[in-house]
Design a protein around this motif. Structure first.
Motif, short mmCIF file in Angstrom:
data_model
loop_
_atom_site.label_atom_id
_atom_site.label_comp_id
_atom_site.label_asym_id
_atom_site.label_seq_id
_atom_site.Cartn_x
_atom_site.Cartn_y
_atom_site.Cartn_z
N ARG A 121 0.78 -1.26 0.01
CA ARG A 121 0.05 -0.03 -0.09
C ARG A 121 0.84 1.28 0.02
N ILE A 122 2.01 1.30 0.86
CA ILE A 122 2.70 2.50 1.01
C ILE A 122 3.50 2.66 -0.33
N THR A 123 3.90 1.52 -0.92
CA THR A 123 4.74 1.77 -2.26
C THR A 123 3.75 2.24 -3.37
N ASP A 124 2.60 1.65 -3.46
CA ASP A 124 1.66 2.00 -4.31
C ASP A 124 1.39 3.56 -4.27
N TYR A 125 1.30 4.02 -3.21
CA TYR A 125 0.68 5.17 -2.86
C TYR A 125 2.11 6.13 -3.14
N ALA A 126 3.20 5.79 -2.71
CA ALA A 126 4.39 6.69 -2.89
C ALA A 126 4.72 6.76 -4.73
N HIS A 127 4.16 5.69 -5.39
CA HIS A 127 4.31 5.98 -6.85
C HIS A 127 3.11 6.75 -7.41
N SER A 128 2.02 6.71 -6.72
CA SER A 128 1.07 7.45 -7.25
C SER A 128 0.93 9.01 -6.82
N ARG A 129 2.10 9.37 -5.92
CA ARG A 129 2.45 10.88 -5.48
C ARG A 129 3.57 11.39 -6.30
N LEU A 130 4.46 10.34 -6.49
CA LEU A 130 5.84 10.76 -6.96
C LEU A 130 5.94 10.40 -8.51
N THR A 131 5.29 11.01 -9.28
CA THR A 131 5.01 10.78 -10.60
C THR A 131 5.89 11.49 -11.49
N VAL A 134 12.69 1.97 -2.41
CA VAL A 134 12.76 0.53 -3.16
C VAL A 134 13.32 -0.47 -2.13
N GLY A 135 12.63 -1.39 -1.69
CA GLY A 135 13.38 -2.84 -1.16
C GLY A 135 13.23 -2.56 0.40
N GLY A 136 12.87 -1.48 1.07
CA GLY A 136 12.87 -1.37 2.35
C GLY A 136 11.65 -2.10 3.20
N LYS A 137 11.85 -2.60 4.48
CA LYS A 137 10.87 -3.35 5.09
C LYS A 137 9.65 -2.48 5.31
N MET A 138 9.95 -1.10 5.30
CA MET A 138 8.72 -0.27 5.75
C MET A 138 8.17 -0.48 7.02
N LEU A 139 8.91 -0.71 8.03
CA LEU A 139 8.61 -1.33 9.40
C LEU A 139 7.89 0.07 10.01
N ARG A 140 8.43 1.26 9.88
CA ARG A 140 7.88 2.48 10.31
C ARG A 140 6.31 2.80 9.75
N GLY A 141 6.45 2.61 8.34
CA GLY A 141 5.11 2.90 8.00
C GLY A 141 4.17 1.91 8.25
N MET A 151 -2.39 6.63 5.55
CA MET A 151 -1.32 6.70 4.55
C MET A 151 -0.44 7.75 4.46
N ASN A 152 -0.91 8.95 4.74
CA ASN A 152 -0.08 10.08 4.50
C ASN A 152 0.90 10.08 5.41
N ALA A 153 0.56 9.66 6.53
CA ALA A 153 1.41 9.77 7.60
C ALA A 153 2.38 8.49 7.51
#
Length: 294
Positions: A22-32, A46-53, A71-73
């Motif tokens: 979800r975070i990856t998809d949202y990042a790509h939708s915002r950083l176009t 790319v490739g992070g665990k995204m534990l914080r998110g 999702m923004n946070a």
């Protein structure tokens, strides 16, 4: 509008993979953007665990935070974390060639692009947190994000880490604990408490959880630096040992460091008692922190 988050706890593996997607998809939708700057920003995440998110999304789920706000946070904290890694990898800092199993941003592009991409990721995080969708408590979360990431938080910890490299004597246990609570722990604490702060709830139980979790995370990192497989970890290992820097392993010994990390996980899980079974995924996350291989 974001999809509704899970309303009941899932297994940690399922929840973490869902958060990553979800975070990856949202990042790509915002950083176009099609330019190199946007490409470098996307690459850095790319490739992070995204534990914080993940912690943001779980904290939000526990407190009924609106999906778009969560999702923004979540993306905001991952942007701050990614920016810190991009800058930390630069030749003037740790001078690393690999991060998350791929060339670091300054190796794929150059130092200037790495600085600019890191700067842009940091400021984009605050843009995300200032958007109306984050809700009426956004200012409180913005303030604590700045504190956690800045001169009294992560950056302070990085400064202490750099100073330790040229110190005549290695840091003692209290000093390295203070360093890591700032360098690693502050962003983890912000992440775990975000759902409470953004809904006006009491963040104290999750803050206690996060402090123990953050320290356990760093001890596990020090253990991985000794026992890990570079192909799994995705970066150079044993640099601290080669540089003569103090770590939890060098100060406590390997077995005692593992015991301390395990005790911290138990402390983290106990802090979640007020949430009952709803916090089971967060308990699993704490156990993951000391069992991971990357």
């Amino acid at each position: 509008m974001q999809d509704n988050p899970m309303t009941a706890p899932a297994s940690f593996d399922v929840a973490l993979r869902a958060a990553q997607a979800r975070i990856t998809d949202y990042a790509h939708s915002r950083l176009t953007g099609a330019d190199d700057l946007h490409a470098a920003m996307r690459y850095a995440m790319v490739g992070g665990k995204m534990l914080r998110g993940f912690l943001v999304l779980e904290s939000g789920r526990l407190h009924g935070l609106a999906p778009d706000a969560a999702m923004n946070a979540a993306l905001a904290i991952e942007c701050v974390h990614a920016y810190s890694l991009v800058h930390d990898d630069l030749p003037c800092m740790d001078d690393d060639d690999m991060r998350r199993g791929q060339p670091t941003v300054h190796r794929k592009w150059d130092d200037a692009m790495a600085v600019l991409a890191g700067d842009s990721l940091q400021t984009f995080a605050f843009e995300l947190m200032a958007e109306p969708v984050v809700g009426p408590h956004a200012l409180a979360a913005l303030r604590t994000l700045a504190q956690s990431a800045g001169k009294d938080g992560m950056v302070s910890g990085q400064m202490l880490d750099i100073a330790a490299e040229s110190a005549e004597t290695p840091l003692n246990l209290d000093q390295i604990t203070r360093l890591q609570q700032r360098k690693t722990g502050c962003l983890i604490e912000w992440s775990a408490t975000a759902g409470a702060v953004l809904t006006g709830a009491d963040p104290a139980p999750l803050a206690t959880y996060a402090r123990a979790l953050g320290l356990a995370f760093q001890i596990a990192d020090d253990i991985l630096d000794v026992e890990g497989d570079m192909n799994k970890v995705g970066k150079a290992l044993r640099k601290d040992e080669d540089a003569g820097k103090a770590t939890f392993v060098s100060l406590l010994g390997l077995d005692a460091a593992k015991k301390r990390a395990s005790d911290l996980v138990e402390e983290a899980c106990e802090a979640l008692h007020p949430y009952g079974d709803d916090a089971e995924t967060l308990k699993q996350a704490a156990r993951f922190v000391i069992s991971r291989d990357n």
